[in-house]
Design an enzyme around this catalytic site. Structure first.
Site, short mmCIF file in Angstrom:
data_model
loop_
_atom_site.label_atom_id
_atom_site.label_comp_id
_atom_site.label_asym_id
_atom_site.label_seq_id
_atom_site.Cartn_x
_atom_site.Cartn_y
_atom_site.Cartn_z
N SER A 65 28.55 -38.32 22.28
CA SER A 65 29.52 -37.49 23.02
C SER A 65 30.94 -37.97 22.74
O SER A 65 31.88 -37.17 22.67
CB SER A 65 29.24 -37.55 24.52
OG SER A 65 28.03 -36.91 24.84
N SER A 104 30.08 -35.85 29.15
CA SER A 104 28.85 -36.57 29.50
C SER A 104 27.76 -35.56 29.81
O SER A 104 27.93 -34.72 30.70
CB SER A 104 29.08 -37.47 30.73
OG SER A 104 27.86 -37.95 31.25
N GLY A 105 26.66 -35.63 29.06
CA GLY A 105 25.57 -34.68 29.28
C GLY A 105 25.08 -34.69 30.71
O GLY A 105 24.94 -33.65 31.35
N SER A 106 24.83 -35.87 31.24
CA SER A 106 24.33 -35.99 32.62
C SER A 106 25.44 -35.84 33.64
O SER A 106 25.20 -35.49 34.79
CB SER A 106 23.65 -37.34 32.80
OG SER A 106 24.62 -38.40 32.71
N GLY A 107 26.67 -36.14 33.23
CA GLY A 107 27.78 -36.17 34.18
C GLY A 107 27.80 -37.45 34.99
O GLY A 107 28.63 -37.61 35.90
N THR A 109 27.33 -40.74 33.35
CA THR A 109 27.50 -41.92 32.49
C THR A 109 28.51 -42.87 33.14
O THR A 109 29.66 -42.49 33.37
CB THR A 109 27.99 -41.50 31.10
OG1 THR A 109 27.11 -40.51 30.57
CG2 THR A 109 28.04 -42.69 30.16
N GLU A 170 25.10 -32.34 22.78
CA GLU A 170 26.18 -32.79 21.89
C GLU A 170 26.59 -31.70 20.91
O GLU A 170 27.78 -31.52 20.64
CB GLU A 170 25.73 -34.07 21.17
CG GLU A 170 25.56 -35.26 22.11
CD GLU A 170 24.39 -36.17 21.74
OE1 GLU A 170 24.05 -37.04 22.55
OE2 GLU A 170 23.81 -35.99 20.64
#
Length: 203
Positions: A65, A104-107, A109, A170
């Site tokens: 990311s 951030s994929g998860s939000g 990180t 990503e």
């Protein structure tokens, strides 16, 4: 179709490469239909205001990311934005009125969330790019642009995607941010010649 490379005595098929490209193209199309146009509008407005007022636009992301974020920062610089990547040695201090784009994929990180919290404390606006709503980044609060997709924190099978870990998010983030650049080019009227003039000439 198979290539001449051998895995043992069996030829290696190229079918997975092609089918994965098609699958990713389909997921990009689905995400384009699902992303909130209001959130995109708000993101564009924040970025345009930063450029007009000469404020800094800072980018943060971890791992892949972070690489996507660097590509976005480069294009912003080509457009004349004051763009910086968090953690680079020449990155200046974030100040009130600046903007942070947090990827951030998860939000969730930890490093990205902590950077976002510090930026909020000094009065910067935070734009979060995540794969889902209701993350730690959104609770800062932050403008959260959601690209529905699998991220590395998701359990296997929770998304219909064969790509490993956070690959889908990503790729979506890269395509989305390059698309944001295209919209900013149209809105600002910057030309490709102007962008080329800012491109590194020491390569």
């Amino acid at each position: 179709m198979s290539c001449g490379c051998n895995k043992g005595s069996e030829p290696v098929s190229t079918g997975v490469v092609i089918s994965t490209m098609k699958m990713l193209a389909g997921q990009i199309e689905m995400a384009a239909g699902a992303v909130s146009q209001k959130d995109v509008y708000d993101m564009l407005a924040v970025l345009l205001t930063a450029k007009e007022k000469g404020r800094g636009v800072f980018i943060v992301g971890a791992g892949r990311s972070g690489l996507v974020g660097r590509a976005f920062a480069m294009r912003l610089m080509h457009m004349g934005f004051k763009a910086y990547v968090i953690s680079e040695t020449v990155t200046p201090a974030v100040q009130s009125g600046d903007v942070l784009v947090a990827i951030s994929g998860s939000g969730n990180t930890k490093y990205v969330v902590e950077v976002a919290r510090k930026c909020k404390r000094v009065g910067a606006s935070v734009i979060a790019l995540t794969s889902k709503d209701g993350s730690d980044l959104k609770e800062l609060p932050a403008l959260n642009v959601v690209l529905p997709s699998k991220c590395k924190e998701d359990e296997s099978g929770s998304f219909d995607s064969k790509t490993p870990m956070g690959t889908t998010f990503e790729i979506l983030a890269l395509v989305f941010l390059d698309s944001v650049i295209m919209q900013l080019i149209e809105l600002t009227g910057v030309t490709e010649d102007e962008m080329k003039a800012r491109h590194a000439n020491t390569e």
